[in-house]
Design a protein around this motif. Structure first.
Motif, mmCIF file in Angstrom:
data_model
loop_
_atom_site.group_PDB
_atom_site.id
_atom_site.type_symbol
_atom_site.label_atom_id
_atom_site.label_comp_id
_atom_site.label_asym_id
_atom_site.label_seq_id
_atom_site.Cartn_x
_atom_site.Cartn_y
_atom_site.Cartn_z
ATOM 1 N N ALA A 1 1.610 4.917 -9.748
ATOM 2 C CA ALA A 1 1.816 5.995 -10.717
ATOM 3 C C ALA A 1 0.807 5.907 -11.854
ATOM 4 N N ARG A 2 0.534 4.670 -12.321
ATOM 5 C CA ARG A 2 -0.441 4.509 -13.407
ATOM 6 C C ARG A 2 -1.842 4.893 -12.944
ATOM 7 N N ALA A 3 -2.203 4.475 -11.746
ATOM 8 C CA ALA A 3 -3.538 4.785 -11.231
ATOM 9 C C ALA A 3 -3.732 6.289 -11.077
ATOM 10 N N ALA A 4 -2.654 6.996 -10.755
ATOM 11 C CA ALA A 4 -2.732 8.449 -10.594
ATOM 12 C C ALA A 4 -2.637 9.180 -11.925
ATOM 13 N N MET A 5 -2.357 8.425 -12.995
ATOM 14 C CA MET A 5 -2.206 9.008 -14.334
ATOM 15 C C MET A 5 -1.217 10.182 -14.317
ATOM 16 N N ARG A 6 -0.064 9.936 -13.698
ATOM 17 C CA ARG A 6 0.957 10.978 -13.603
ATOM 18 C C ARG A 6 1.468 11.346 -14.983
ATOM 19 N N SER A 7 1.733 12.631 -15.162
ATOM 20 C CA SER A 7 2.227 13.099 -16.452
ATOM 21 C C SER A 7 3.734 12.914 -16.589
ATOM 22 N N ASP A 8 4.416 12.730 -15.444
ATOM 23 C CA ASP A 8 5.856 12.464 -15.493
ATOM 24 C C ASP A 8 6.081 10.954 -15.543
ATOM 25 N N ASN A 9 7.291 10.533 -15.312
ATOM 26 C CA ASN A 9 7.610 9.100 -15.344
ATOM 27 C C ASN A 9 7.445 8.434 -13.984
ATOM 28 N N GLY A 10 6.798 9.123 -13.057
ATOM 29 C CA GLY A 10 6.656 8.564 -11.718
ATOM 30 C C GLY A 10 7.823 8.965 -10.841
ATOM 31 N N PRO A 11 7.798 8.547 -9.581
ATOM 32 C CA PRO A 11 8.851 8.963 -8.652
ATOM 33 C C PRO A 11 10.204 8.348 -8.997
ATOM 34 N N ARG A 12 11.251 9.056 -8.597
ATOM 35 C CA ARG A 12 12.596 8.486 -8.709
ATOM 36 C C ARG A 12 12.687 7.277 -7.787
ATOM 37 N N LEU A 13 13.361 6.249 -8.238
ATOM 38 C CA LEU A 13 13.472 4.998 -7.498
ATOM 39 C C LEU A 13 14.796 4.959 -6.744
ATOM 40 N N VAL A 14 14.712 4.722 -5.454
ATOM 41 C CA VAL A 14 15.895 4.734 -4.592
ATOM 42 C C VAL A 14 15.945 3.430 -3.805
ATOM 43 N N PHE B 1 4.775 -2.243 -7.635
ATOM 44 C CA PHE B 1 3.725 -1.573 -6.869
ATOM 45 C C PHE B 1 3.823 -0.055 -7.023
ATOM 46 N N VAL B 2 5.057 0.463 -7.085
ATOM 47 C CA VAL B 2 5.234 1.897 -7.324
ATOM 48 C C VAL B 2 4.633 2.276 -8.673
ATOM 49 N N ARG B 3 4.898 1.466 -9.679
ATOM 50 C CA ARG B 3 4.371 1.746 -11.016
ATOM 51 C C ARG B 3 2.849 1.657 -11.048
ATOM 52 N N GLU B 4 2.289 0.707 -10.290
ATOM 53 C CA GLU B 4 0.834 0.613 -10.208
ATOM 54 C C GLU B 4 0.243 1.915 -9.677
ATOM 55 N N ARG C 1 0.818 -1.201 0.000
ATOM 56 C CA ARG C 1 0.000 0.000 0.000
ATOM 57 C C ARG C 1 0.857 1.259 0.000
ATOM 58 N N THR C 2 1.909 1.252 0.797
ATOM 59 C CA THR C 2 2.757 2.443 0.857
ATOM 60 C C THR C 2 3.549 2.622 -0.427
ATOM 61 N N LEU C 3 3.984 1.533 -1.034
ATOM 62 C CA LEU C 3 4.676 1.631 -2.320
ATOM 63 C C LEU C 3 3.743 2.214 -3.384
ATOM 64 N N ARG C 4 2.497 1.760 -3.401
ATOM 65 C CA ARG C 4 1.532 2.317 -4.363
ATOM 66 C C ARG C 4 1.293 3.806 -4.094
ATOM 67 N N THR C 5 1.174 4.152 -2.825
ATOM 68 C CA THR C 5 0.959 5.553 -2.476
ATOM 69 C C THR C 5 2.134 6.408 -2.906
ATOM 70 N N ALA C 6 3.345 5.906 -2.718
ATOM 71 C CA ALA C 6 4.531 6.638 -3.173
ATOM 72 C C ALA C 6 4.489 6.838 -4.676
ATOM 73 N N GLY C 7 4.051 5.816 -5.405
ATOM 74 C CA GLY C 7 3.926 5.944 -6.851
ATOM 75 C C GLY C 7 2.925 7.014 -7.241
ATOM 76 N N ASP C 8 1.936 7.224 -6.400
ATOM 77 C CA ASP C 8 0.885 8.206 -6.645
ATOM 78 C C ASP C 8 1.359 9.624 -6.352
ATOM 79 N N ILE C 9 1.976 9.863 -5.177
ATOM 80 C CA ILE C 9 2.151 11.241 -4.706
ATOM 81 C C ILE C 9 3.588 11.697 -4.510
#
Length: 337
Positions: free
Chosen positions: A200-213, A195-198, A166-174
């Motif tokens: 980001a896709r659900a949020a329909m982000r215009s960028d490539n999603g969050p940087r992965l660390v 899960f991060v990508r999920e 859930r937190t990974l998905r949320t990070a992908g969102d915001i």
């Protein structure tokens, strides 16, 4: 996915050194070629915001971030105030690392409630205040009523530390970045990344999603078994914090033995070292970088292929102390490039 040549390298400092050493530590990290110094809000060590200030005054281009702070014991408005002040010292070099915390909460009587919701609400408060807005939020966990910073701030990148789905998905969102910890193998990081990508896709982000660390515990010794033994405590720590949700480990086919589950269920922080001794070997394969110099170099190179930044938490062994790990990883990183 990152291109290896562009992957940043960071160091995590837990706050276990005197404040008088932080300036020199930050200078050395900068000189070794690291991109970021992350300082943990680890209860109850040195204050991370004072340490970040000392690091800012001693360096010229090193990025500086909380690695990580949390919104329970520290209200997000106070985090915004502290980080906006730090940004006045080192404009363009600050990043907020935010997580749900946990280990230091029992002595303060703080409860870690609804962590995903708490992080979502914290990000909303932080972003609003740093944008100069007057903020009101009556959330499920956090509240802030008609407040604003009384000085000019600047928007800062916000990275969320995440482990559970859930937190990974949320990070992908915001989030601007997601600190995936303690995932330390390509297989484990790939699992978390999906899960991060999920999100980001659900949020329909215009960028490539969050940087992965990838935030990894790194230990080097002349013999592999020595390094792996030294890192066990830090592999057990996330299990203790995440209780009773161990899906991040179970998703990789890791079966936690019953004695380990029972020990962690006691909820006694002093049991973590003993829990480390009960870890199945695959936990070390996927959640630590521990081995000989060549083994560590190979694993770091593999991780660098799938993330945008690697944060090294140096774990000492009888052969390599903390400073040796910091210097050695920098050398191995240059050799990889």
């Amino acid at each position: 996915m990152s291109q290896t040549s562009a992957t940043r390298l960071g160091v995590l400092h837990l706050g276990n050194r005197p404040a008088t050493e932080i300036g020199a530590l930050a200078q050395r990290i900068e000189e070794l070629g690291y991109d970021t110094l992350w300082i943990a809000d680890e209860k109850f060590y040195r204050d991370p915001f004072i340490s970040l200030t000392l690091a800012a005054m001693a360096t010229t281009h090193l990025r500086l971030g909380t690695g990580v702070t949390e919104p329970y014991a520290r209200h997000p408005a106070l985090i915004a105030m502290a980080m906006a002040t730090l940004a006045e010292l080192c404009q363009g070099r600050c990043v907020i690392g935010l997580g749900a915390g946990g280990p230091g909460f029992p002595p303060m009587g703080v409860q870690r409630r609804h962590p995903t919701q708490a992080l979502t609400e914290a990000v909303a408060i932080l972003r609003g205040l740093l944008a100069g807005e007057r903020v009101t939020l009556d959330g499920q966990v956090l509240r802030f009523h008609d407040g604003r910073l009384n000085f000019q701030a600047e928007p800062l990148p916000i990275y969320l530390a995440a482990r559970g789905r859930r937190t990974l998905r949320t990070a992908g969102d915001i989030a601007d970045g997601v600190i995936m910890a303690p995932f330390a193998s390509v297989e484990a990081l790939s699992h978390a990344r999906e899960f991060v990508r999920e999100g980001a896709r659900a949020a329909m982000r215009s960028d490539n999603g969050p940087r992965l660390v990838a935030r990894v515990d790194v230990c080097v010794a002349q013999r592999r078994e020595v390094a792996r033994r030294a890192v066990r405590y830090f592999v057990a720590l996330p299990l203790w914090v995440s209780y009773p949700d161990w899906s991040y480990a179970e998703a990789l086919g890791i079966a936690l033995p019953a004695p380990l589950r029972t020990l962690i269920a006691r909820r006694d922080y002093s049991d973590i070292a003993a829990a480390g001794e009960l870890l199945p070997e695959p936990m070390l394969d996927h959640f630590a970088v521990a081995g000989t110099e060549d083994e560590v170099a190979a694993q770091l190179a593999q991780i660098a292929e799938v993330v945008d930044e690697v944060i090294v938490h140096p774990v000492p062994s009888p052969d390599w102390d903390t400073d040796a790990v910091i210097a050695g990883v920098a050398r191995l990183w240059r050799r990889r490039a």
